[in-house]
Design a protein around this motif. Structure first.
Motif, PDB file in Angstrom:
ATOM      1  N   ALA A 223       0.822  -1.207   0.000  1.00 17.32           N
ATOM      2  CA  ALA A 223       0.000   0.000   0.000  1.00 17.32           C
ATOM      3  C   ALA A 223       0.861   1.264   0.000  1.00 17.32           C
ATOM      4  O   ALA A 223       1.792   1.401   0.797  1.00 17.32           O
ATOM      5  CB  ALA A 223      -0.929  -0.007   1.207  1.00 17.32           C
ATOM      6  N   GLY A 224       0.527   2.169  -0.891  1.00 16.68           N
ATOM      7  CA  GLY A 224       1.251   3.426  -0.975  1.00 16.68           C
ATOM      8  C   GLY A 224       0.622   4.325  -2.016  1.00 16.68           C
ATOM      9  O   GLY A 224      -0.106   3.868  -2.906  1.00 16.68           O
ATOM     10  N   MET A 225       0.919   5.614  -1.924  1.00 20.56           N
ATOM     11  CA  MET A 225       0.272   6.575  -2.823  1.00 20.56           C
ATOM     12  C   MET A 225       1.239   7.710  -3.129  1.00 20.56           C
ATOM     13  O   MET A 225       1.882   8.248  -2.228  1.00 20.56           O
ATOM     14  CB  MET A 225      -1.002   7.119  -2.157  1.00 20.56           C
ATOM     15  CG  MET A 225      -1.870   7.974  -3.043  1.00 20.56           C
ATOM     16  SD  MET A 225      -3.553   8.144  -2.371  1.00 20.56           S
ATOM     17  CE  MET A 225      -3.273   9.062  -0.852  1.00 20.56           C
ATOM     18  N   LEU A 226       1.353   8.050  -4.409  1.00 20.79           N
ATOM     19  CA  LEU A 226       2.234   9.119  -4.839  1.00 20.79           C
ATOM     20  C   LEU A 226       1.660  10.483  -4.491  1.00 20.79           C
ATOM     21  O   LEU A 226       0.439  10.669  -4.475  1.00 20.79           O
ATOM     22  CB  LEU A 226       2.457   9.032  -6.353  1.00 20.79           C
ATOM     23  CG  LEU A 226       3.171   7.780  -6.873  1.00 20.79           C
ATOM     24  CD1 LEU A 226       3.087   7.715  -8.381  1.00 20.79           C
ATOM     25  CD2 LEU A 226       4.616   7.764  -6.410  1.00 20.79           C
ATOM     26  N   SER A 227       2.559  11.432  -4.235  1.00 21.24           N
ATOM     27  CA  SER A 227       2.119  12.797  -3.968  1.00 21.24           C
ATOM     28  C   SER A 227       3.316  13.728  -3.938  1.00 21.24           C
ATOM     29  O   SER A 227       4.389  13.368  -3.439  1.00 21.24           O
ATOM     30  CB  SER A 227       1.379  12.892  -2.634  1.00 21.24           C
ATOM     31  OG  SER A 227       0.966  14.228  -2.366  1.00 21.24           O
ATOM     32  N   SER A 228       3.128  14.916  -4.452  1.00 25.49           N
ATOM     33  CA  SER A 228       4.073  15.998  -4.235  1.00 25.49           C
ATOM     34  C   SER A 228       3.607  16.786  -3.011  1.00 25.49           C
ATOM     35  O   SER A 228       2.506  16.557  -2.490  1.00 25.49           O
ATOM     36  CB  SER A 228       4.118  16.919  -5.454  1.00 25.49           C
ATOM     37  OG  SER A 228       2.877  17.605  -5.596  1.00 25.49           O
ATOM     38  N   GLY A 229       4.417  17.731  -2.574  1.00 27.00           N
ATOM     39  CA  GLY A 229       3.981  18.580  -1.475  1.00 27.00           C
ATOM     40  C   GLY A 229       2.791  19.440  -1.857  1.00 27.00           C
ATOM     41  O   GLY A 229       1.888  19.677  -1.044  1.00 27.00           O
ATOM     42  N   THR A 230       2.777  19.889  -3.092  1.00 28.04           N
ATOM     43  CA  THR A 230       1.659  20.706  -3.569  1.00 28.04           C
ATOM     44  C   THR A 230       0.356  19.904  -3.581  1.00 28.04           C
ATOM     45  O   THR A 230      -0.706  20.399  -3.167  1.00 28.04           O
ATOM     46  CB  THR A 230       1.962  21.223  -4.987  1.00 28.04           C
ATOM     47  OG1 THR A 230       3.174  21.985  -4.959  1.00 28.04           O
ATOM     48  CG2 THR A 230       0.819  22.086  -5.501  1.00 28.04           C
ATOM     49  N   GLN A 231       0.442  18.659  -4.044  1.00 27.61           N
ATOM     50  CA  GLN A 231      -0.748  17.805  -4.049  1.00 27.61           C
ATOM     51  C   GLN A 231      -1.186  17.459  -2.634  1.00 27.61           C
ATOM     52  O   GLN A 231      -2.384  17.377  -2.346  1.00 27.61           O
ATOM     53  CB  GLN A 231      -0.459  16.546  -4.857  1.00 27.61           C
ATOM     54  CG  GLN A 231      -0.291  16.809  -6.348  1.00 27.61           C
ATOM     55  CD  GLN A 231       0.296  15.641  -7.097  1.00 27.61           C
ATOM     56  OE1 GLN A 231       1.124  14.881  -6.564  1.00 27.61           O
ATOM     57  NE2 GLN A 231      -0.127  15.454  -8.341  1.00 27.61           N
ATOM     58  N   ALA A 232      -0.215  17.268  -1.745  1.00 23.76           N
ATOM     59  CA  ALA A 232      -0.559  17.030  -0.339  1.00 23.76           C
ATOM     60  C   ALA A 232      -1.308  18.226   0.236  1.00 23.76           C
ATOM     61  O   ALA A 232      -2.272  18.077   0.996  1.00 23.76           O
ATOM     62  CB  ALA A 232       0.698  16.748   0.470  1.00 23.76           C
ATOM     63  N   ALA A 233      -0.870  19.418  -0.129  1.00 23.57           N
ATOM     64  CA  ALA A 233      -1.545  20.632   0.355  1.00 23.57           C
ATOM     65  C   ALA A 233      -2.996  20.685  -0.119  1.00 23.57           C
ATOM     66  O   ALA A 233      -3.881  21.143   0.612  1.00 23.57           O
ATOM     67  CB  ALA A 233      -0.785  21.866  -0.116  1.00 23.57           C
ATOM     68  N   ASP A 234      -3.233  20.224  -1.348  1.00 25.76           N
ATOM     69  CA  ASP A 234      -4.615  20.162  -1.838  1.00 25.76           C
ATOM     70  C   ASP A 234      -5.495  19.371  -0.875  1.00 25.76           C
ATOM     71  O   ASP A 234      -6.620  19.787  -0.550  1.00 25.76           O
ATOM     72  CB  ASP A 234      -4.665  19.483  -3.214  1.00 25.76           C
ATOM     73  CG  ASP A 234      -3.997  20.284  -4.314  1.00 25.76           C
ATOM     74  OD1 ASP A 234      -3.830  21.502  -4.141  1.00 25.76           O
ATOM     75  OD2 ASP A 234      -3.637  19.675  -5.341  1.00 25.76           O
ATOM     76  N   PHE A 235      -4.986  18.241  -0.440  1.00 26.69           N
ATOM     77  CA  PHE A 235      -5.791  17.388   0.439  1.00 26.69           C
ATOM     78  C   PHE A 235      -5.833  17.923   1.864  1.00 26.69           C
ATOM     79  O   PHE A 235      -6.866  17.822   2.536  1.00 26.69           O
ATOM     80  CB  PHE A 235      -5.254  15.958   0.438  1.00 26.69           C
ATOM     81  CG  PHE A 235      -6.061  15.037   1.301  1.00 26.69           C
ATOM     82  CD1 PHE A 235      -7.342  14.648   0.926  1.00 26.69           C
ATOM     83  CD2 PHE A 235      -5.567  14.582   2.517  1.00 26.69           C
ATOM     84  CE1 PHE A 235      -8.114  13.820   1.740  1.00 26.69           C
ATOM     85  CE2 PHE A 235      -6.322  13.758   3.337  1.00 26.69           C
ATOM     86  CZ  PHE A 235      -7.600  13.375   2.942  1.00 26.69           C
ATOM     87  N   ILE A 236      -4.734  18.476   2.332  1.00 26.28           N
ATOM     88  CA  ILE A 236      -4.700  19.030   3.689  1.00 26.28           C
ATOM     89  C   ILE A 236      -5.817  20.059   3.871  1.00 26.28           C
ATOM     90  O   ILE A 236      -6.510  20.088   4.896  1.00 26.28           O
ATOM     91  CB  ILE A 236      -3.323  19.656   3.983  1.00 26.28           C
ATOM     92  CG1 ILE A 236      -2.270  18.552   4.150  1.00 26.28           C
ATOM     93  CG2 ILE A 236      -3.376  20.529   5.245  1.00 26.28           C
ATOM     94  CD1 ILE A 236      -0.843  19.073   4.170  1.00 26.28           C
TER      95      ILE A 236
END
Length: 503
Positions: A223-236
């Motif tokens: 289990a794992g999921m790709l993300s940049s910091g910018t994409q993480a911010a979208d979800f945050i």
């Protein structure tokens, strides 16, 4: 020469050699309570991927003993943080972490907080049992961390092998935007635990997003999921709003359990640029691909949430002819100071570096228990028994006495080869309230005599505890509190001593 005579000869030789390594002249170390740094949240581990079941399935006496080792603040490590894995798998085969919503309910708009489609088995692969036991010992910090969203919420329609969360920047899916659905999924998971009496304090939604790309990391088949910091911010931003709507704003958002320290720095910088740093409770990192190299630039607290010696072989032979502790059943056949990546001394140095030079507020090892022949765990388990590594006791030298809400304070004057830090516990801590804790790690072969000059602290008593090749966090005699308030003691060669000065 007969074996017994040979062992006695070796022991005598070692004892003689040890006695010839005399303490140096006393070093004065100044502990200054007026110089304050980060607040400590605690120390801990995870039992994700069904490791918790190893504890659940032990015979009752062994189970009780291993829980004492992990959580008891008098005889054990006194760990104060538990990281649980939020499942994303549609099944529990192998070591999979099962999802509370194993099937696509029909689109993102069908996922709500506490909806009827959820499945809760009251076990969570043994993690709920361990959480309840931890709570009974006084643990109050629980971190819910998802490795991935369920596959149907991702661009690759698979919990494994990478893929992005549908709806983050640059990633769309024909099924729609799943950001809010994923947030509600995490909240629902935490609500199931709340119904069982466990209230999470932190929630994370990624694990090693750099390691989740099957093109660059063929081993990323879990289990794992790709993300940049910018994409993480979208979800945050979405998760922050959903927590607020659910009256759960007290739960701190964690991001991003990056694979290496440099990855965490990069992702945090992107989150800041995206305007989401103020919504973060903690920045979380691992140190597999890059080690500590200076504090992360952030206003949030920082935790090391996973690291271990994944490949080193579990040590099964003692370096010294002492394989069992003289008064307990603990085996001491795991090394402390041979210089290997799995040694207790190595891990004591790593934690010291993280706390003192990188301003960590939390330090979590990967897993507490596991079978097999690597140093991935703190305790090696079988179906009926266990063996304790010196890594556990090295961590315990910090975790037993440095309690949540302690403050790191100023230290100066330590000599070469002696790594010293200091922490002042909160006056309201349930145990060791108001105490001054001074861990001192001696990586040299010679004993070091120390005098602790305490500025702004009046102690009433002092005790000392030591871990070495032959000792597993044992009381160490000789520490004294002088009439002038100074503490005097000795740190033996290649040993880790923690001085506890009571208020």
């Amino acid at each position: 020469m007969q074996p017994l005579i040979l062992l006695l000869a070796i022991a005598t030789s070692l004892a003689t050699a040890h006695s010839e390594v005399l303490p140096r002249a006393a070093t004065t170390i100044t502990i200054d309570t007026s110089k304050t740094y980060q607040t400590i949240d605690g120390f801990g581990f995870s039992e994700a991927f069904q490791r918790a079941n190893l504890i659940v399935n032990l015979p009752a006496a062994k189970q009780a003993s291993i829980l004492d080792l992990l959580f008891n603040t008098t005889t054990g490590a006194g760990f104060s943080v538990l990281r649980t894995g939020v499942g994303s798998s549609p099944d529990s085969s192998s070591d999979h972490m099962n999802s509370i919503l194993p099937k696509n309910p029909g689109g993102p708009d069908k996922v709500t907080i506490g909806g009827s489609a959820y499945t809760w088995d009251g076990k969570d692969s043994g993690q709920l049992f361990v959480a309840k036991k931890a709570q009974s010992y006084g643990v109050g910090t629980f971190y819910a961390n998802a490795w991935s969203a369920p596959g149907y919420m991702k661009t690759n329609n698979n919990e494994n092998n990478g893929g992005y969360l549908c709806g983050v920047s640059g990633e769309t899916c024909s099924s729609g935007d799943w950001k809010k659905a994923y947030a509600d999924y995490l909240i629902s998971y935490m609500k199931f635990y709340a119904q069982e009496g466990i209230n999470f304090t932190h929630v994370g939604f990624l694990n090693e997003p750099q390691n989740a790309n099957p093109l660059t990391t063929p081993s990323a088949s879990y289990a794992g999921m790709l993300s940049s910091g910018t994409q993480a911010a979208d979800f945050i931003k979405v998760l922050y709003a959903e927590l607020k709507s659910a009256n759960m704003s007290n739960i701190a958002i964690a991001c991003c359990d990056a694979e290496g320290w440099n990855d965490a720095k990069s992702m945090t910088s992107q989150i800041k640029s995206a305007g989401a740093e103020s919504m973060l409770g903690i920045v979380t990192s691992h140190t597999y691909t890059s080690n500590f190299n200076g504090p992360i630039s952030t206003t949030a607290k920082v935790w090391q949430t996973e690291y271990s010696d994944l490949n080193g072989g579990w040590t099964t032979a003692c370096e010294l002819p002492f394989c069992f502790h003289p008064t307990t059943s603990f085996r001491l056949c795991t090394r402390y100071s041979s210089g290997g990546s799995g040694d207790g001394q190595t891990w004591a140095s790593a934690v010291h570096n993280g706390l003192v030079n990188n301003n960590l507020s939390g330090y979590l090892y990967w897993v507490a228990t596991q079978g097999g022949g690597t140093n991935e765990k703190l305790i090696q388990t079988s179906a009926t028994d266990y063996t304790v590594s010196k890594r556990l006791w090295a961590l315990a030298q910090f975790s037993r006495f440095i309690r949540p809400d302690a403050t790191r304070i100023g230290v100066s004057g330590a000599s070469s080869g002696l790594s010293t830090s200091a922490f002042l516990n909160s006056a309201t801590a349930p145990v060791y309230a108001g105490a001054l804790v001074v861990p001192a790690l001696n990586t040299g072969s010679a004993a070091q005599s120390v005098t602790l000059s305490l500025k702004g602290f009046n102690g009433s008593a002092v005790t000392a505890w030591v871990t070495s090749q032959t000792q597993a966090m044992e009381a160490l005699s000789g520490a004294t509190l002088g009439a002038d308030g100074t503490v005097s003691g000795t740190v033996p060669g290649r040993s880790f001593v923690t001085f506890l000065v009571s208020k």
